[in-house]
Design a protein around this motif. Structure first.
Motif, short mmCIF file in Angstrom:
data_model
loop_
_atom_site.label_atom_id
_atom_site.label_comp_id
_atom_site.label_asym_id
_atom_site.label_seq_id
_atom_site.Cartn_x
_atom_site.Cartn_y
_atom_site.Cartn_z
N GLN A 1 35.87 14.69 55.02
CA GLN A 1 36.32 16.07 55.09
C GLN A 1 37.23 16.41 53.91
O GLN A 1 37.09 17.47 53.30
N GLN A 2 38.12 15.51 53.59
CA GLN A 2 39.03 15.71 52.46
C GLN A 2 38.22 15.82 51.16
O GLN A 2 38.52 16.66 50.32
N GLN A 3 37.20 14.99 51.03
CA GLN A 3 36.34 15.03 49.85
C GLN A 3 35.61 16.38 49.76
O GLN A 3 35.52 16.97 48.68
N ALA A 4 35.13 16.86 50.90
CA ALA A 4 34.44 18.15 50.92
C ALA A 4 35.40 19.28 50.53
O ALA A 4 35.02 20.20 49.79
N LEU A 5 36.63 19.22 51.04
CA LEU A 5 37.62 20.23 50.69
C LEU A 5 37.94 20.19 49.20
O LEU A 5 38.10 21.23 48.55
N LYS B 1 37.47 22.47 43.90
CA LYS B 1 37.11 22.25 42.50
C LYS B 1 36.21 23.38 41.99
O LYS B 1 36.39 23.89 40.88
N LYS B 2 35.25 23.81 42.82
CA LYS B 2 34.38 24.91 42.43
C LYS B 2 35.17 26.21 42.29
O LYS B 2 34.96 26.98 41.35
N ILE B 3 36.08 26.43 43.24
CA ILE B 3 36.90 27.65 43.20
C ILE B 3 37.78 27.65 41.96
O ILE B 3 37.88 28.65 41.25
N ILE B 4 38.41 26.52 41.67
CA ILE B 4 39.30 26.42 40.50
C ILE B 4 38.52 26.65 39.21
O ILE B 4 39.01 27.30 38.29
N TRP C 1 41.33 41.33 41.71
CA TRP C 1 40.55 41.39 42.96
C TRP C 1 39.85 40.05 43.17
O TRP C 1 39.97 39.43 44.23
N ARG C 2 39.13 39.61 42.17
CA ARG C 2 38.39 38.34 42.28
C ARG C 2 39.33 37.15 42.46
O ARG C 2 39.08 36.27 43.28
N LEU C 3 40.39 37.12 41.68
CA LEU C 3 41.33 35.99 41.77
C LEU C 3 41.99 35.92 43.15
O LEU C 3 42.13 34.82 43.71
N SER C 4 42.38 37.05 43.67
CA SER C 4 43.04 37.05 44.99
C SER C 4 42.11 36.49 46.05
O SER C 4 42.53 35.68 46.88
N VAL C 5 40.87 36.92 46.03
CA VAL C 5 39.91 36.43 47.02
C VAL C 5 39.66 34.93 46.83
O VAL C 5 39.65 34.17 47.80
N LEU C 6 39.50 34.52 45.59
CA LEU C 6 39.26 33.10 45.31
C LEU C 6 40.47 32.24 45.71
O LEU C 6 40.31 31.20 46.36
N LEU C 7 41.65 32.67 45.31
CA LEU C 7 42.85 31.87 45.60
C LEU C 7 43.10 31.79 47.11
O LEU C 7 43.57 30.76 47.60
N ASP C 8 42.78 32.86 47.83
CA ASP C 8 42.93 32.82 49.29
C ASP C 8 41.95 31.85 49.94
O ASP C 8 42.20 31.36 51.04
N SER C 9 40.84 31.56 49.27
CA SER C 9 39.84 30.68 49.86
C SER C 9 40.08 29.20 49.57
O SER C 9 39.36 28.35 50.09
N LEU C 10 41.09 28.90 48.74
CA LEU C 10 41.40 27.49 48.47
C LEU C 10 41.87 26.81 49.75
O LEU C 10 42.68 27.35 50.49
N LEU D 1 50.05 30.53 47.35
CA LEU D 1 49.76 30.94 45.98
C LEU D 1 50.18 32.39 45.76
O LEU D 1 50.48 32.78 44.63
N ASN D 2 50.23 33.17 46.83
CA ASN D 2 50.69 34.55 46.69
C ASN D 2 52.16 34.61 46.29
O ASN D 2 52.61 35.59 45.72
N LEU D 3 52.90 33.54 46.58
CA LEU D 3 54.30 33.47 46.16
C LEU D 3 54.42 32.97 44.72
O LEU D 3 55.35 33.32 44.01
N GLN D 4 53.47 32.15 44.29
CA GLN D 4 53.49 31.63 42.93
C GLN D 4 53.01 32.67 41.92
O GLN D 4 53.46 32.67 40.77
N PHE D 5 52.08 33.52 42.34
CA PHE D 5 51.49 34.52 41.45
C PHE D 5 51.58 35.90 42.11
O PHE D 5 50.56 36.52 42.43
N PRO D 6 52.79 36.39 42.30
CA PRO D 6 52.98 37.61 43.10
C PRO D 6 52.36 38.87 42.48
O PRO D 6 51.87 39.73 43.22
#
Length: 163
Positions: A45-49, A54-57, A79-88, A94-99
C-alpha cells in the motif's frame, strides 16, 4: 497396574499440557503469518501511495515550469496545482506551505469553465474576468514566491520518492 489415582491425574495433566502447548504453538504460528501478511500489505500500500504521489509530483513540476515560463497563466496553474496537491496521499498541510496558490484557487473555483463559461452572457463573463484579474494582481508576487518554493519542494519530493 497403577493403583495410585495420582498417577492417572499426572498423566492426564501431561496430556492436557501437551495439547495446550500444541494449540499455543499453532496459534503463535498463525499470528506470525498474519503479522507478516499485514506488513506485506502495508508495504504494498505504501508503495502504491508513493507511485501515485510520484505521478502527481511529476505533473506539478510540469505545471510549475510552465507557470514560471509564462506558458500557463496563474488562474489555470493555481487551479490545477491546488487540485493536484490536494490529491497527494503522503503529504499534508500543503495549503499552509503554499498559501497564495490555494488562496487564488479559493477565489476562482466558483467561476465556471469551458462549456459552462460559454453559456454565460458577455457581461457576466467580463465581470468574472475582472474579478479574476484583480485577485491575480493582488496575489501575483506571493504566487511567484509560492511557485518557486513549490518547484523546489516538488523536485526534492520527486527525488525522495524515486529512492
Amino acid at each position: 497396574m497403577f493403583s495410585n489415582p495420582w498417577i492417572y491425574l499426572a498423566l492426564l495433566a501431561m496430556v492436557i499440557i501437551g495439547v495446550l502447548a500444541a494449540v499455543a504453538t499453532k496459534l503463535l504460528s498463525q499470528l506470525k503469518q498474519q503479522t507478516l501478511e499485514q506488513e506485506q500489505k502495508k508495504a504494498a500500500q505504501q508503495q502504491a501511495l508513493q507511485q501515485h504521489d510520484k505521478k502527481i509530483i511529476a505533473s506539478v513540476i510540469i505545471i510549475v515550469r510552465a507557470m514560471k515560463e509564462a506558458q500557463c497563466d496563474f488562474a489555470e496553474g493555481c487551479w490545477r496545482l491546488s487540485v493536484l496537491l490536494d490529491s497527494l496521499k503522503l503529504s499534508q498541510d500543503l495549503n499552509l506551505q503554499f498559501p497564495a496558490v490555494f488562496k487564488f484557487y479559493e477565489g476562482i473555483k466558483h467561476m465556471p469553465i469551458l462549456a459552462e463559461r460559454k453559456k454565460l452572457d458577455k457581461r457576466t463573463r467580463m465581470k468574472l474576468d475582472l474579478e479574476r484579474m484583480k485577485l491575480e494582481a493582488e496575489l501575483a508576487e506571493d504566487i511567484r514566491r509560492d511557485i518557486a518554493l513549490l518547484h523546489q519542494y516538488a523536485n526534492e519530493r520527486n527525488s525522495m520518492l524515486s529512492q
